[in-house]
Design a protein around this motif. Structure first.
Motif, short mmCIF file in Angstrom:
data_model
loop_
_atom_site.label_atom_id
_atom_site.label_comp_id
_atom_site.label_asym_id
_atom_site.label_seq_id
_atom_site.Cartn_x
_atom_site.Cartn_y
_atom_site.Cartn_z
N ILE A 116 104.50 88.68 25.38
CA ILE A 116 105.92 88.58 25.74
C ILE A 116 106.58 87.41 25.02
CG2 ILE A 116 107.48 88.07 27.64
CD1 ILE A 116 105.59 89.75 29.43
N ASP A 117 105.88 86.27 24.96
CA ASP A 117 106.45 85.11 24.27
C ASP A 117 106.61 85.36 22.78
OD1 ASP A 117 106.70 83.65 26.59
OD2 ASP A 117 104.76 82.66 26.37
N THR A 118 105.70 86.12 22.20
CA THR A 118 105.81 86.48 20.79
C THR A 118 107.05 87.34 20.56
OG1 THR A 118 103.42 86.41 20.55
CG2 THR A 118 104.64 87.56 18.84
N ALA A 119 107.32 88.27 21.48
CA ALA A 119 108.49 89.13 21.36
C ALA A 119 109.77 88.30 21.45
CB ALA A 119 108.48 90.20 22.43
N VAL A 120 109.76 87.26 22.29
CA VAL A 120 110.93 86.38 22.39
C VAL A 120 111.11 85.61 21.10
CG1 VAL A 120 111.87 84.36 23.57
CG2 VAL A 120 110.82 86.18 24.89
N LYS A 121 110.02 85.13 20.56
CA LYS A 121 110.07 84.36 19.33
C LYS A 121 110.64 85.18 18.17
CE LYS A 121 107.09 81.49 16.46
NZ LYS A 121 105.70 81.06 16.23
N LYS A 122 110.36 86.49 18.19
CA LYS A 122 110.85 87.38 17.12
C LYS A 122 112.21 87.98 17.45
CE LYS A 122 106.28 88.64 15.50
NZ LYS A 122 105.36 89.73 15.17
N ASN A 123 112.86 87.47 18.52
CA ASN A 123 114.19 87.93 18.95
C ASN A 123 114.22 89.41 19.30
OD1 ASN A 123 115.53 85.45 18.82
ND2 ASN A 123 115.81 85.66 16.61
N ILE A 124 113.13 89.91 19.84
CA ILE A 124 113.09 91.30 20.28
C ILE A 124 113.42 91.38 21.77
CG2 ILE A 124 111.58 93.30 20.55
CD1 ILE A 124 110.21 92.30 17.96
N LEU A 125 113.00 90.38 22.52
CA LEU A 125 113.36 90.26 23.92
C LEU A 125 114.19 88.99 24.11
CD1 LEU A 125 110.08 90.99 25.94
CD2 LEU A 125 112.07 92.46 25.69
N HIS A 126 115.12 89.04 25.06
CA HIS A 126 115.87 87.84 25.42
C HIS A 126 114.98 86.96 26.28
CE1 HIS A 126 118.99 85.36 27.33
NE2 HIS A 126 119.68 85.59 26.22
N LYS A 127 115.17 85.66 26.18
CA LYS A 127 114.26 84.74 26.89
C LYS A 127 114.34 84.89 28.40
CE LYS A 127 117.27 80.71 27.02
NZ LYS A 127 117.36 79.28 26.81
N ASN A 128 115.53 85.20 28.93
CA ASN A 128 115.65 85.39 30.38
C ASN A 128 114.95 86.67 30.83
OD1 ASN A 128 117.10 83.07 30.45
ND2 ASN A 128 119.09 84.05 30.70
N THR A 129 115.02 87.71 30.02
CA THR A 129 114.32 88.95 30.32
C THR A 129 112.81 88.70 30.34
OG1 THR A 129 116.06 90.21 29.23
CG2 THR A 129 113.97 91.34 29.58
N ALA A 130 112.34 87.95 29.37
CA ALA A 130 110.92 87.65 29.30
C ALA A 130 110.47 86.83 30.49
CB ALA A 130 110.61 86.91 28.00
N ASN A 131 111.27 85.83 30.87
CA ASN A 131 110.93 85.01 32.03
C ASN A 131 110.90 85.84 33.30
OD1 ASN A 131 110.62 82.70 30.54
ND2 ASN A 131 112.74 82.05 30.81
#
Length: 88
Positions: free
Chosen positions: A58-73
């Protein structure tokens, strides 16, 4: 179809990016699904190891701007609560 050269290039780039993003997004879904299956089966020890793997994906997806950080959290929080709720 686009006529301008730069627009043609953007079409090709968007197709590549879409494939790349799809791979990462499907990996996130896969890891979350595996974790929820472990939680439903009541395997807490295995779920804890899968939780750390899920965090990483999930953190990798956030880093690649595929998921928003709030969605990931929000996803990570829900997964952690699910794992904590499993009876030993």
């Amino acid at each position: 179809m686009p006529i301008i050269k730069s627009a043609k290039k953007r079409v090709l780039q968007n197709a590549k990016h879409r494939q790349r993003n799809f791979r990462v997004r499907s990996r996130v879904h896969e890891v979350v699904r595996d974790l929820t299956d472990l939680v439903k089966e009541g395997k807490k020890a295995e779920a804890l190891t899968a939780l750390s793997q899920a965090y990483k994906v999930i953190d990798t997806a956030v880093k690649k701007n595929i998921l928003h950080k709030n969605t990931a959290n929000r996803q990570k929080s829900a997964l952690a609560k699910a794992v904590d709720a499993v009876k030993v």
